[in-house]
Design a protein around this motif. Structure first.
Motif, mmCIF file in Angstrom:
data_model
loop_
_atom_site.group_PDB
_atom_site.id
_atom_site.type_symbol
_atom_site.label_atom_id
_atom_site.label_comp_id
_atom_site.label_asym_id
_atom_site.label_seq_id
_atom_site.Cartn_x
_atom_site.Cartn_y
_atom_site.Cartn_z
ATOM 1 N N LEU A 656 0.471 25.185 13.865
ATOM 2 C CA LEU A 656 1.146 26.245 14.279
ATOM 3 C C LEU A 656 1.585 25.721 15.569
ATOM 4 C CD1 LEU A 656 0.260 28.260 12.070
ATOM 5 C CD2 LEU A 656 1.085 29.819 13.448
ATOM 6 N N ARG A 657 3.435 25.600 15.761
ATOM 7 C CA ARG A 657 3.621 24.631 17.318
ATOM 8 C C ARG A 657 3.528 25.849 18.066
ATOM 9 N NH1 ARG A 657 7.599 21.277 14.212
ATOM 10 N NH2 ARG A 657 7.088 22.314 12.893
ATOM 11 N N GLY A 658 3.622 27.200 18.155
ATOM 12 C CA GLY A 658 3.837 28.794 19.185
ATOM 13 C C GLY A 658 2.247 28.406 19.903
ATOM 14 N N TRP A 659 1.351 28.119 19.216
ATOM 15 C CA TRP A 659 -0.126 27.880 19.770
ATOM 16 C C TRP A 659 -1.233 26.633 20.261
ATOM 17 C CZ3 TRP A 659 2.015 31.567 16.159
ATOM 18 C CH2 TRP A 659 1.927 32.942 16.885
ATOM 19 N N ASN A 708 17.284 13.025 16.997
ATOM 20 C CA ASN A 708 17.901 13.997 15.885
ATOM 21 C C ASN A 708 17.377 15.244 16.420
ATOM 22 O OD1 ASN A 708 18.603 12.214 14.006
ATOM 23 N ND2 ASN A 708 16.345 11.232 14.086
ATOM 24 N N GLY A 709 17.918 16.417 16.402
ATOM 25 C CA GLY A 709 16.941 17.560 16.547
ATOM 26 C C GLY A 709 16.234 18.245 15.146
ATOM 27 N N ALA A 710 15.742 19.525 15.462
ATOM 28 C CA ALA A 710 15.495 20.485 14.764
ATOM 29 C C ALA A 710 15.168 21.777 15.064
ATOM 30 C CB ALA A 710 13.703 19.521 13.727
ATOM 31 N N LEU A 711 15.064 23.048 13.904
ATOM 32 C CA LEU A 711 14.899 24.025 13.734
ATOM 33 C C LEU A 711 13.911 24.175 13.289
ATOM 34 C CD1 LEU A 711 18.654 25.575 13.746
ATOM 35 C CD2 LEU A 711 17.353 25.009 15.793
ATOM 36 N N PHE A 712 12.535 25.174 13.531
ATOM 37 C CA PHE A 712 11.072 24.976 12.714
ATOM 38 C C PHE A 712 10.687 26.669 12.898
ATOM 39 C CE2 PHE A 712 9.982 23.164 16.491
ATOM 40 C CZ PHE A 712 8.851 24.024 17.098
ATOM 41 N N ALA A 713 10.132 26.232 11.889
ATOM 42 C CA ALA A 713 9.123 27.826 11.793
ATOM 43 C C ALA A 713 8.180 27.942 11.094
ATOM 44 C CB ALA A 713 9.895 29.400 10.762
ATOM 45 N N ASP A 714 7.106 28.024 11.613
ATOM 46 C CA ASP A 714 5.390 27.799 11.202
ATOM 47 C C ASP A 714 4.864 29.586 11.225
ATOM 48 O OD1 ASP A 714 5.594 25.350 11.692
ATOM 49 O OD2 ASP A 714 5.230 25.379 13.669
ATOM 50 N N ALA A 715 3.494 28.981 10.094
ATOM 51 C CA ALA A 715 3.165 30.087 10.181
ATOM 52 C C ALA A 715 1.418 30.142 9.506
ATOM 53 C CB ALA A 715 4.030 31.035 8.267
ATOM 54 N N LEU A 737 -4.779 40.577 4.823
ATOM 55 C CA LEU A 737 -3.657 39.207 5.548
ATOM 56 C C LEU A 737 -2.349 39.204 5.693
ATOM 57 C CD1 LEU A 737 -4.288 36.475 3.869
ATOM 58 C CD2 LEU A 737 -3.135 36.924 2.455
ATOM 59 N N GLY A 738 -1.931 39.974 4.944
ATOM 60 C CA GLY A 738 -0.743 40.097 6.006
ATOM 61 C C GLY A 738 -0.498 40.087 7.671
ATOM 62 N N GLN A 739 -1.584 40.954 7.730
ATOM 63 C CA GLN A 739 -1.850 41.142 9.959
ATOM 64 C C GLN A 739 -2.410 39.943 9.953
ATOM 65 O OE1 GLN A 739 -1.049 43.913 11.903
ATOM 66 N NE2 GLN A 739 -1.755 42.547 13.812
ATOM 67 N N ASP A 740 -3.368 39.588 9.255
ATOM 68 C CA ASP A 740 -3.662 38.432 10.238
ATOM 69 C C ASP A 740 -2.913 36.785 10.293
ATOM 70 O OD1 ASP A 740 -5.952 39.440 10.259
ATOM 71 O OD2 ASP A 740 -6.999 38.562 8.335
ATOM 72 N N ILE A 741 -1.753 36.911 8.822
ATOM 73 C CA ILE A 741 -1.039 35.451 9.297
ATOM 74 C C ILE A 741 -0.135 35.848 10.529
ATOM 75 C CG2 ILE A 741 1.035 34.635 8.566
ATOM 76 C CD1 ILE A 741 -0.990 34.437 6.852
ATOM 77 N N ALA A 742 -0.264 34.431 11.460
ATOM 78 C CA ALA A 742 0.418 34.299 13.256
ATOM 79 C C ALA A 742 2.153 32.848 12.560
ATOM 80 C CB ALA A 742 -0.844 33.526 13.988
ATOM 81 N N ALA A 743 2.697 33.016 13.513
ATOM 82 C CA ALA A 743 4.313 33.093 12.714
ATOM 83 C C ALA A 743 4.819 32.314 14.380
ATOM 84 C CB ALA A 743 4.936 33.954 12.268
ATOM 85 N N ASP A 744 5.599 31.621 14.181
ATOM 86 C CA ASP A 744 6.036 31.258 15.542
ATOM 87 C C ASP A 744 7.622 30.598 15.361
ATOM 88 O OD1 ASP A 744 5.917 27.988 14.722
ATOM 89 O OD2 ASP A 744 4.298 28.183 15.756
ATOM 90 N N MET A 745 9.018 30.360 15.700
ATOM 91 C CA MET A 745 9.790 29.772 15.382
ATOM 92 C C MET A 745 10.011 28.694 17.368
ATOM 93 S SD MET A 745 12.462 32.708 16.172
ATOM 94 C CE MET A 745 13.241 31.707 15.668
ATOM 95 N N GLY A 746 10.523 27.625 16.675
ATOM 96 C CA GLY A 746 12.128 27.023 17.576
ATOM 97 C C GLY A 746 12.108 25.957 17.498
#
Length: 805
Positions: A656-659, A708-715, A737-746
């Motif tokens: 997860l690249r947002g952390w 090269n470029g990339a658009l991404f999301a992680d969870a 589980l729904g609350q515990d899932i972390a997510a990022d984008m970049g």
């Protein structure tokens, strides 16, 4: 206050600036076109069929590849045709220059050409014809708007023909018997959907089948597929741009039949070569492991050794002859078999010690039905070095540097064994603000280690080769190592490891790895008072950071069809299971029965399951990549937590690249106190999903570097297997589980350097934080890139080598 208001008023400008730039570039793209010229802006296709088509999406994607005119490339967003804009600005007057003389940073305008559209339609029909859709209908439509052409292809695939009857006609009774005995192996079966790829595959299968019986001069030219009708329009194969020109000879079809079936007749004839129906026997096999030139074939001064009539000829004994003999399947006094020929080439190449390899056959001068075989090989470099360097950031440090050096000997002990020795080291630094920049860094963690492995190109006892056969490229790998992690002012952890593993290939897509025994000896020492306090207040940490002995076994299965799919819509799956403590538990019980002195007191007991599933959707110039991976480790017996080196963590450039690395979880727990910020956040369970859209941006340095470029999301997140008061909310539970899932984008930029090294920069922000109790953890309303505090806490830059997956 005035400055903040000014910043607020400027926000629309910053938001509209990219739009204005895109529009300006878009307007510039057509300014030099004449009144009758139109810029190709977009191609679209729609596909329909009379019946449901299982692989309709793949067919549609492949049809798109046949479009001869593609829109000019754009930067990030459609319409931002930067390369075309640069061409119009600087190179329009020099448009007579050849494309090869133009810089790669520019592109000529792609001007609509109706003739190319017509050829595109024909090529699409040819492709559908190849798939068995003999009467497909395609209508093209071009709409002009603002000097730009929008082309649409409406495709009616029609009905796919199915196989009704297959007949094999051979004019030689022996060959007819060979074909008849293996007819069940054919993919040409009654009722199967027909395509010309099946004809190609069947021709190859029959050729291999017959050549394996000694018919050395039999070729695919001796096999044809005939029909008795002339109603099929073969003129569609006349287009020189069709990739399927002259792909087949004839078919037998009837459009009038309601079932739309096709009859296939495979004809095997002697043809021009009168020797195609003669069996050949191998009379001699000579191997030249350090071949230099043709003079070696007649050099009587070469060292000669013979094993079971196979003769080995050396300038010097570069590799033991018995090693090569075990990987050679061509034997004197045996019938020629194409399968043995291919296997010999593959197995000898797989040793990795030859730069060049060729297997030559010559007719014996005394008997033209005998073959003399020469296997010619030249040495590859025996030694090589590889260096890896990485820069990173983490939850417990500000800057990390690591350096690894591997030294390899490819032909260790003259047995084609691969010896690898690796050393690595690194340091993690903290940072205090104020004062001179360079003096603000201080050491937090030092780590270093050495590893060694020896890879034997065969199975070594106790695994019998008969279990797996000769086609599986078996390997036995023995490895040892020692790694030290010194958390200054906290603790020192030493991991001494050993492993025995067997690796083999079941097929071109499936690989297995089995380790009947691995050992890790974990020693934790030099604990500081601060560290002891942290352990005393957290039972999970206390059980994680303890000296322990690990002995176990693991098995992994890997499926990878990227080679078979030629990197088009391919998949990857790895499943593994690991167990530790079972054998030691039995030994421990036996030791207790004999004498307590033999009992092993501190050892880990756990079972761990891991999975890694990936799929790649490839488009003409871009890729959608998806990954779902994770695992679960279940401690049992005397263990209440996995050993530290076997635990899961989240965050960082490959997660997860947002952390920052090891800064997330477990679960919704969140600890920002300074007393434990040196302790990694780990868990027993991990689930993670990643998605990326990867696209080219621009070549640099005459194409040596591809940007090269990339658009991404992680969870995802990590969890504890059991509830622990030190991590409130850290245990896994389905209702949270729904609350515990972390997510990022970049977004990211990757520099592919000569297809050798990829330098990756990914910038990410968290968009769902499991420890935020409001709005389900979603924090879109808190995003504020104009705030320096927000940027410092939420903008995470990952610098790394290679793609994340």
């Amino acid at each position: 206050m005035a400055n903040r208001l000014l910043d607020y008023r400027k926000r629309p400008f910053y938001i509209l600036l990219p739009v204005v730039l895109a529009l300006s570039v878009g307007c510039n793209s057509t300014k030099h076109l004449s009144d009758t010229q139109y810029l190709v802006r977009k191609n679209t296709i729609s596909v329909k069929s009379n019946k449901k088509v299982a692989n309709k999406g793949e067919i549609k994607d492949n049809l798109t590849r046949f479009i001869l005119q593609k829109p000019n490339s754009y930067f990030l967003f459609p319409g931002t045709t930067v390369k075309l804009s640069l061409y119009n600005r600087h190179y329009y007057k020099n448009s007579v220059l050849a494309d090869s003389l133009l810089p790669k940073s520019v592109e000529r305008p792609e001007i609509y050409d109706s003739a190319k559209t017509a050829r595109t339609v024909q090529n699409m029909k040819n492709y559908l014809y190849y798939l068995g859709y003999f009467y497909a209908a395609i209508k093209d439509t071009c709409i002009i708007k603002h000097k730009k052409a929008y082309v649409h292809y409406d495709i009616d695939m029609g009905m796919n023909y199915r196989i009704n009857n297959v007949v094999y006609d051979a004019d030689d009774s022996d060959i007819a018997g060979i074909v008849r005995a293996a007819s069940d192996e054919s993919a040409l079966k009654k009722g199967a959907a027909f395509n010309y790829g099946m004809i190609d595959d069947e021709r190859s299968r029959l050729t291999m089948l017959i050549r394996n019986k000694g018919y050395y001069k039999f070729t695919q030219e001796n096999i044809s597929f005939l029909d008795g009708l002339d109603t099929v329009d073969r003129s569609i194969f006349k287009d020189v741009e069709s990739p399927f020109e002259n792909a087949v000879n004839f078919i037998s079809a009837s459009k009038a039949l309601k079932e739309h079936t096709i009859n296939i007749r495979a004809t095997i004839r002697l043809a021009d070569d009168s020797l195609a129906y003669h069996k050949y026997t191998i009379s001699s096999v000579r191997v030249f492991p350090d071949y230099v030139n043709v003079d070696d074939l007649a050099d009587s001064n070469l060292i000669k050794k013979t094993i079971d009539s196979v003769e080995f000829n050396y300038h010097d004994e570069y590799v033991h002859p018995w090693v090569l003999y075990e990987h050679t399947y061509l034997n004197p006094n045996s019938l020629y078999a194409q399968e043995d020929d291919n296997k010999t080439r593959s197995k000898l190449n797989e040793l990795g010690i030859f730069q060049y390899l060729n297997v030559e056959f010559h007719e014996n001068p005394l008997n033209k039905y005998l073959l003399d075989c020469n296997i010619l090989m030249s040495r590859a470099k025996k030694h090589d070095f590889t260096v890896h360097y990485e820069v990173s950031t983490g939850s417990t440090y500000s800057l990390g540097n690591s350096l690894g050096i591997n030294y390899r000997i490819k032909n260790f002990a003259k047995g084609a064994n691969l010896l690898t020795i690796g050393v690595n080291g690194g340091v993690e630094l903290g940072y205090n603000s104020g004062g001179e920049f360079i003096n603000n860094f201080y050491a937090l963690t030092k780590y270093y280690g050495v590893t060694g492995s020896l890879d034997f190109p065969k199975f070594i006892a106790p695994v019998p080769l008969a279990w797996f056969g000769n086609n599986n490229l078996p390997h036995t790998i023995v490895s040892v190592g020692e790694n030290v992690m010194d958390r200054l002012d906290y603790f020192t952890l030493v991991n001494t490891s050993g492993n025995l593993a067997y690796n083999w290939r079941q097929s071109s897509t499936v690989t297995w790895n089995f380790s009947p025994v691995f050992v890790n000896i974990i020693q934790v020492s030099d604990e500081s008072a601060t560290f002891d306090t942290a352990l005393a207040n957290n039972e999970y940490l206390k059980n994680s950071y303890r000296s322990t002995f690990i002995e176990g076994e693991n098995l992994s299965f890997t499926f990878d069809n990227s080679f078979k799919k030629h990197d088009r819509n391919y998949s990857y799956l790895k499943l593994s299971i690991e167990e530790a403590g079972g054998v030691l538990s039995a030994v421990n019980a036996l030791g207790g029965a004999l004498d307590s002195i033999y009992k092993i007191k501190e050892y880990a007991q756990y079972t761990r399951f891991d999975f890694d599933a990936r799929h790649y959707f490839t488009l003409p110039k871009s890729v959608f990549a998806f990954r779902f991976y994770g695992g679960i480790g279940l401690p049992y017996g005397s263990s209440t937590a996995l050993p530290y080196i076997k635990q899961y963590f989240a965050g960082g450039p490959y997660s997860l690249r947002g952390w920052r690395i090891r800064s997330l979880g477990p679960g919704s727990s969140h600890d920002t106190s300074s007393n434990t910020n040196q302790i990694d956040r780990t868990g027993d369970i991990k689930l993670e999903m990643n998605g990326e859209y990867r696209f080219p941006i621009s070549p640099l340095f005459a194409g040596a570097v591809k940007m090269n470029g990339a658009l991404f999301a992680d969870a995802g997140n990590i969890w504890l297997a059991k509830k622990d008061p030190g991590y409130p909310g850290g245990e896994f539970a389905f209702n949270t589980l729904g609350q515990d899932i972390a997510a990022d984008m970049g977004a990211g930029v990757r520099f592919d350097i000569e297809s050798f090294l990829t330098l990756r920069f990914d910038l990410a922000i968290p968009v769902k934080e499991p420890y935020v109790g409001t709005n389900g953890g979603w924090v879109f309303n808190q995003i504020n890139p104009y705030s320096s505090d927000w940027r410092a806490n939420n903008l995470i830059l990952n610098v790394s080598i290679g793609y994340p997956f």
